[in-house]
Scaffold this motif. Structure first.
Motif, mmCIF file in Angstrom:
data_model
loop_
_atom_site.group_PDB
_atom_site.id
_atom_site.type_symbol
_atom_site.label_atom_id
_atom_site.label_comp_id
_atom_site.label_asym_id
_atom_site.label_seq_id
_atom_site.Cartn_x
_atom_site.Cartn_y
_atom_site.Cartn_z
ATOM 1 N N SER A 255 -9.711 -0.271 -2.517
ATOM 2 C CA SER A 255 -8.505 -0.640 -3.397
ATOM 3 C C SER A 255 -8.530 -1.627 -4.412
ATOM 4 N N ASN A 272 1.028 3.202 -2.041
ATOM 5 C CA ASN A 272 0.365 4.239 -2.682
ATOM 6 C C ASN A 272 -1.191 3.723 -3.076
ATOM 7 N N PRO A 274 -4.801 3.108 -3.716
ATOM 8 C CA PRO A 274 -5.673 4.198 -4.238
ATOM 9 C C PRO A 274 -7.162 4.461 -3.248
#
Length: 360
Positions: A255, A272, A274
């Motif tokens: 991330s 959220n 990634p």
């Protein structure tokens, strides 16, 4: 507040027992202890045992796996991507750097990007692993988002350090180990413990104004990139921090940016995300892949001596080579002991009581 001198051996025993108590295997506990204490002996107090309780809290929050399966998930002869399996960065990082070194032995250079890891201590430890192999070592990592890009008030990047370690011959190695911010967050934490103010240019408040409040991050402020503001080159620090973030996290699948997992366990994980965990990036370059190693090291000696003898602005302050201060500090602290601030001593003794390990 006062400081207490603790011998390296005693601090090692205590730290090792803490890592064992959270389930680390013997070899990993020993490695994590060695990496963590390398910060204390080199005078980088912000990244040593003062962070030990932070690692324990991450373990308690389920964010650290004490028995990780650190493995290569993608590779070529000179590159690899490593999955740290949520392990202690103090363990994952040196294992990944060893992969880079092993690849460099065969291919001339080795490059390893890491995902799914945690805070890895000081960048210098990992880069310096290359020195004994007559290699140049490179180490970098992304970190908790505490830094506002130039012209922003939003925290988007970590302190994202870079270290480059270069071997020499008769002279000590060149070791440049630095954050890409004006100051590392750990230095703010030290000032907070001591009740001091932050030097101008270290932090900004929630409105983007420069402040000397060492607690500014707690009220919505941000660390500043290297250079502090646009007029003093903060765009360069912003760019360097971005490069570290991309090499360490975008390249590996960790991330990145504002989604980097925060070090404090009580800070909620970003939404959220990634990628997986924090990311690191390592490089090892065999000197003899470019020119004969002995020839190179003779010229590094010449480089170091010429710079060390540069005419000083103040005769009382000679010119230093990157790594000088840390090397001198290591000699002093290994002989005399490591000074721990009273607040750190209290924190660690409370940790000892909680984990039922012998205090120092």
């Amino acid at each position: 507040m006062s400081e207490t001198l603790i011998s390296y051996e005693e601090l090692y025993r205590f730290t090792h027992s803490v890592f064992l108590s959270i389930g680390c295997p013997e070899a990993d506990a020993a490695l994590a202890t060695k990496v963590l204490l390398s910060a204390d002996v080199r005078g980088i107090d912000s990244h040593g045992v003062a962070r030990l309780t932070g690692y324990v809290r991450l373990y308690e929050a389920g964010r650290i796996n004490p028995t990780p399966d650190v493995r290569i998930v993608h590779e070529t002869p000179s590159t690899a991507t490593v999955d740290g399996d949520k392990g202690l960065g103090l363990v994952v990082a040196p294992k990944a750097m060893q992969i880079a070194i092993d690849k460099a032995k065969v291919a001339g250079t080795g490059w390893v990007s890491v995902k799914n890891s945690n805070h890895y201590g000081i960048a210098g430890y990992h880069a310096m692993m290359a020195l004994e192999h007559d290699m140049i070592g490179i180490s970098m990592t992304n970190a908790s988002a505490l830094v506002a890009p130039t012209f922003s008030i939003e925290r988007m990047l970590g302190t994202n350090p870079i270290c480059v370690a270069i071997p020499a011959g008769e002279e000590p190695p060149f070791v440049a180990d630095m954050a890409t911010t004006t100051a590392a967050n750990g230095k703010l934490e030290i000032l907070q413990r001591k009740g001091g103010e932050a030097p101008t240019g270290w932090v900004q408040d929630k409105d983007g104004q420069t402040t000397v409040d060492a607690h500014a991050l707690k009220t919505g402020g941000a660390l500043l990139p290297l250079g502090s503001d646009r007029e003093h080159g903060s765009h360069k620090g912003y760019a360097l921090g971005s490069i570290v973030d991309i090499f360490s996290a975008v390249l590996s699948g960790a991330s990145y940016g504002p989604w980097a997992p925060p070090f404090p366990a009580y800070v909620p994980m970003p939404l959220n995300m990634p990628g997986e965990g924090l990311g690191h990036f390592f490089g090892a370059m065999r000197v003899d892949a470019f020119r004969p190693a002995e020839e190179f090291k003779q010229h590094m000696d010449n480089w170091i001596r010429r710079f060390r003898n540069a005419t000083p602005a103040d005769a009382a302050q000679p010119v230093l080579i990157p790594g000088d201060l840390e090397r001198d500090m290591e000699k002093e602290r290994m002989a005399a002991g490591i000074p721990l601030h009273a607040a750190v001593v209290k924190d660690l003794r409370e940790l000892a009581e909680k984990l039922k390990v012998a205090p120092f």
